[in-house]
Design a protein around this motif. Structure first.
Motif, PDB file in Angstrom:
ATOM      1  N   GLU A   1       0.820  -1.210   0.000  1.00 32.92           N
ATOM      2  CA  GLU A   1       0.000   0.000   0.000  1.00 32.92           C
ATOM      3  C   GLU A   1       0.855   1.262   0.000  1.00 32.92           C
ATOM      4  N   ALA A   2       1.993   1.210   0.679  1.00 33.50           N
ATOM      5  CA  ALA A   2       2.880   2.377   0.698  1.00 33.50           C
ATOM      6  C   ALA A   2       3.403   2.691  -0.705  1.00 33.50           C
ATOM      7  N   ALA A   3       3.669   1.648  -1.496  1.00 32.41           N
ATOM      8  CA  ALA A   3       4.121   1.852  -2.866  1.00 32.41           C
ATOM      9  C   ALA A   3       3.011   2.462  -3.720  1.00 32.41           C
ATOM     10  N   LYS A   4       1.787   1.990  -3.528  1.00 31.87           N
ATOM     11  CA  LYS A   4       0.646   2.566  -4.245  1.00 31.87           C
ATOM     12  C   LYS A   4       0.515   4.056  -3.952  1.00 31.87           C
ATOM     13  N   GLU A   5       0.572   4.394  -2.671  1.00 33.58           N
ATOM     14  CA  GLU A   5       0.408   5.790  -2.273  1.00 33.58           C
ATOM     15  C   GLU A   5       1.535   6.655  -2.823  1.00 33.58           C
ATOM     16  N   TYR A   6       2.758   6.130  -2.788  1.00 34.71           N
ATOM     17  CA  TYR A   6       3.896   6.886  -3.317  1.00 34.71           C
ATOM     18  C   TYR A   6       3.728   7.121  -4.811  1.00 34.71           C
ATOM     19  N   PHE A   7       3.315   6.083  -5.535  1.00 29.75           N
ATOM     20  CA  PHE A   7       3.103   6.257  -6.967  1.00 29.75           C
ATOM     21  C   PHE A   7       2.021   7.289  -7.227  1.00 29.75           C
ATOM     22  N   GLU A   8       0.904   7.186  -6.536  1.00 26.14           N
ATOM     23  CA  GLU A   8      -0.218   8.096  -6.777  1.00 26.14           C
ATOM     24  C   GLU A   8       0.180   9.544  -6.531  1.00 26.14           C
ATOM     25  N   ARG A   9       0.947   9.785  -5.483  1.00 22.45           N
ATOM     26  CA  ARG A   9       1.372  11.155  -5.184  1.00 22.45           C
ATOM     27  C   ARG A   9       2.208  11.726  -6.326  1.00 22.45           C
ATOM     28  N   ASN A  10       3.149  10.948  -6.827  1.00 24.17           N
ATOM     29  CA  ASN A  10       4.006  11.420  -7.910  1.00 24.17           C
ATOM     30  C   ASN A  10       3.258  11.496  -9.244  1.00 24.17           C
ATOM     31  N   PHE A  11       2.328  10.561  -9.456  1.00 26.20           N
ATOM     32  CA  PHE A  11       1.540  10.597 -10.679  1.00 26.20           C
ATOM     33  C   PHE A  11       0.670  11.850 -10.717  1.00 26.20           C
ATOM     34  N   ARG A  12       0.048  12.182  -9.599  1.00 26.64           N
ATOM     35  CA  ARG A  12      -0.766  13.397  -9.554  1.00 26.64           C
ATOM     36  C   ARG A  12       0.077  14.634  -9.855  1.00 26.64           C
ATOM     37  N   TYR A  13       1.304  14.645  -9.358  1.00 29.79           N
ATOM     38  CA  TYR A  13       2.193  15.772  -9.619  1.00 29.79           C
ATOM     39  C   TYR A  13       2.538  15.849 -11.103  1.00 29.79           C
ATOM     40  N   TYR A  14       2.805  14.692 -11.693  1.00 32.44           N
ATOM     41  CA  TYR A  14       3.083  14.649 -13.137  1.00 32.44           C
ATOM     42  C   TYR A  14       1.915  15.211 -13.935  1.00 32.44           C
ATOM     43  N   ARG A  15       0.707  14.734 -13.632  1.00 33.98           N
ATOM     44  CA  ARG A  15      -0.483  15.210 -14.335  1.00 33.98           C
ATOM     45  C   ARG A  15      -0.659  16.721 -14.160  1.00 33.98           C
ATOM     46  N   ALA A  16      -0.435  17.209 -12.960  1.00 34.75           N
ATOM     47  CA  ALA A  16      -0.582  18.642 -12.689  1.00 34.75           C
ATOM     48  C   ALA A  16       0.421  19.457 -13.496  1.00 34.75           C
ATOM     49  N   GLN A  17       1.646  18.943 -13.612  1.00 34.73           N
ATOM     50  CA  GLN A  17       2.662  19.648 -14.403  1.00 34.73           C
ATOM     51  C   GLN A  17       2.316  19.643 -15.886  1.00 34.73           C
ATOM     52  N   MET A  18       1.806  18.527 -16.376  1.00 30.22           N
ATOM     53  CA  MET A  18       1.416  18.459 -17.785  1.00 30.22           C
ATOM     54  C   MET A  18       0.269  19.422 -18.085  1.00 30.22           C
ATOM     55  N   GLU A  19      -0.651  19.549 -17.140  1.00 29.02           N
ATOM     56  CA  GLU A  19      -1.765  20.483 -17.324  1.00 29.02           C
ATOM     57  C   GLU A  19      -1.277  21.927 -17.235  1.00 29.02           C
ATOM     58  N   LYS A  20      -0.411  22.210 -16.277  1.00 24.70           N
ATOM     59  CA  LYS A  20       0.080  23.574 -16.092  1.00 24.70           C
ATOM     60  C   LYS A  20       0.827  24.072 -17.312  1.00 24.70           C
ATOM     61  N   PHE A  21       1.578  23.181 -17.951  1.00 24.74           N
ATOM     62  CA  PHE A  21       2.408  23.592 -19.087  1.00 24.74           C
ATOM     63  C   PHE A  21       1.918  22.976 -20.392  1.00 24.74           C
ATOM     64  N   SER A  22       0.628  22.754 -20.486  1.00 23.56           N
ATOM     65  CA  SER A  22       0.060  22.086 -21.663  1.00 23.56           C
ATOM     66  C   SER A  22       0.308  22.862 -22.957  1.00 23.56           C
ATOM     67  N   GLY A  23       0.522  24.152 -22.846  1.00 23.36           N
ATOM     68  CA  GLY A  23       0.814  24.931 -24.038  1.00 23.36           C
ATOM     69  C   GLY A  23       2.233  24.777 -24.529  1.00 23.36           C
ATOM     70  N   ARG A  24       3.079  24.114 -23.723  1.00 22.50           N
ATOM     71  CA  ARG A  24       4.495  23.979 -24.082  1.00 22.50           C
ATOM     72  C   ARG A  24       4.936  22.536 -24.297  1.00 22.50           C
ATOM     73  N   ILE A  25       4.188  21.589 -23.743  1.00 23.46           N
ATOM     74  CA  ILE A  25       4.572  20.179 -23.881  1.00 23.46           C
ATOM     75  C   ILE A  25       3.319  19.323 -24.005  1.00 23.46           C
ATOM     76  N   GLY A  26       3.326  18.408 -24.958  1.00 21.99           N
ATOM     77  CA  GLY A  26       2.223  17.482 -25.119  1.00 21.99           C
ATOM     78  C   GLY A  26       2.527  16.159 -24.447  1.00 21.99           C
ATOM     79  N   THR A  27       1.542  15.284 -24.387  1.00 19.91           N
ATOM     80  CA  THR A  27       1.734  13.960 -23.804  1.00 19.91           C
ATOM     81  C   THR A  27       1.384  12.891 -24.831  1.00 19.91           C
ATOM     82  N   ALA A  28       2.077  11.773 -24.751  1.00 18.41           N
ATOM     83  CA  ALA A  28       1.805  10.632 -25.635  1.00 18.41           C
ATOM     84  C   ALA A  28       1.572   9.402 -24.777  1.00 18.41           C
ATOM     85  N   GLU A  29       0.393   8.812 -24.911  1.00 22.67           N
ATOM     86  CA  GLU A  29       0.058   7.568 -24.213  1.00 22.67           C
ATOM     87  C   GLU A  29      -0.077   6.412 -25.191  1.00 22.67           C
ATOM     88  N   ARG A  30      -0.221   6.739 -26.490  1.00 23.71           N
ATOM     89  CA  ARG A  30      -0.330   5.735 -27.558  1.00 23.71           C
ATOM     90  C   ARG A  30       0.630   6.090 -28.675  1.00 23.71           C
TER      91      ARG A  30
END
Length: 309
Positions: free
Chosen positions: A54-83
């Motif tokens: 569970e500690a690993a899950k929580e650690y991942f989620e915290r960092n993933f949320r930060y990643y998503r927030a950064q991608m949204e904040k700078f969406s005009g400068r960097i795109g994302t590729a999932e496929r």
């Protein structure tokens, strides 16, 4: 110049310090990448070995949320590729989410699909220590292999379209994954053990399997993986010895870049993302064909991810 970098630890460092992708203190900042024609960056969520379950899950989620927030904040400068079809652009900055450490699964097979659905395109099976999936290069020993759970994880990752990354894996785990994997795999940030004899680097036999399977190997700029003696004096010349060695083993279509930016000490000539131009020029001056240099910098990784992500 086009660059496709298979690994950095920037996101977890930024999350730990509450910093942004535009910064003055890290190897990678969007300002440093802006001058390149094209830059695709794999941003890893790094999973420290002290986190399990569970500690690993929580650690991942915290960092993933930060990643998503950064991608949204700078969406005009960097795109994302999932496929793969989202990598088709010829210019600009693109982010690919990856995971460094299969402990993010917390021993649950269903997490593979969950993490892929969140956009994670690639995952290293271990970090240095052993985990629920397999033995790591710094765990109980190079003789520790896949667990029974791990033997189910590899096919599930392939089924879900998540690329298997074997950087940090133990030698025995490598061999056992090589036996069961149906698709090509990656070493996102590993060098040649014959040039720098550390267990995190690849043996010639291992590299030959990446070549035979049509895999991908990203060159790591960490000084201790470039030069065994006096790593603090590592230079572009020392890194080039790894390139020469891998090319002699048939790695023209396998070699790529896997900087380890913001996760390790770099040679002064590569101490910031924009300095990658130094390596490009060094390789040209060393009489490598420019088409080959372009493949190592971008083409090989772009082709692999376009086929397998």
């Amino acid at each position: 110049m086009k660059v496709f970098d298979l690994h950095c630890d920037t996101i977890t460092v930024l999350c730990d310090h509450g910093e942004d992708l535009v910064n003055r203190s890290r190897h990678i900042s969007l300002d440093k990448l802006a001058g390149f024609e094209r830059w695709v960056q794999c941003f890893a969520v790094f999973m420290p070995d002290e986190y399990r379950g569970e500690a690993a899950k929580e650690y991942f989620e915290r960092n993933f949320r930060y990643y998503r927030a950064q991608m949204e904040k700078f969406s005009g400068r960097i795109g994302t590729a999932e496929r793969s079809d989202q990598l088709s652009g010829e210019t600009g900055l693109t982010s690919v989410l990856t995971i460094e450490g299969g402990s993010a699964l917390a021993g649950e097979l269903g997490r593979v699909k969950e993490l892929r659905d969140l956009g994670a395109a690639m995952m290293t099976i271990t970090w240095n220590g052993d985990n629920e999936i397999a033995g790591g290069a710094g765990g109980a020993g190079q003789g520790t292999g896949l667990t029974e759970f791990g033997r189910r994880v590899i096919p599930e990752m392939e089924k879900q379209g998540m690329i298997v990354d074997l950087s940090h894996i133990s030698d025995r785990s490598f061999d056992e994954i090589d036996e069961i994997a149906q698709k090509p795999f990656v070493a996102s940030h590993s060098n040649a053990r014959a040039v720098c004899n550390v267990k995190r680097n690849l043996t010639d036999r291992q590299f030959s399997r990446y070549v035979a399977r049509g895999g991908l190997v990203g060159l790591n700029y960490y000084t201790k993986f470039i030069r065994e003696d006096a790593p603090e004096r590592a230079t572009l010349e020392d890194l080039y010895r790894h390139i020469e060695h891998f090319l002699a083993l048939g790695g023209e279509k396998v070699l790529a870049l896997g900087s380890d930016f913001d996760g390790a000490d770099m040679p002064g000539e590569l101490s910031s993302a924009e300095k990658i131009a130094n390596l490009y020029e060094y390789m040209l001056k060393s009489n490598l064909n420019e088409d080959l240099v372009r493949d190592i910098f971008y083409g090989n990784a772009c082709r692999f991810f376009s086929q397998h992500m």
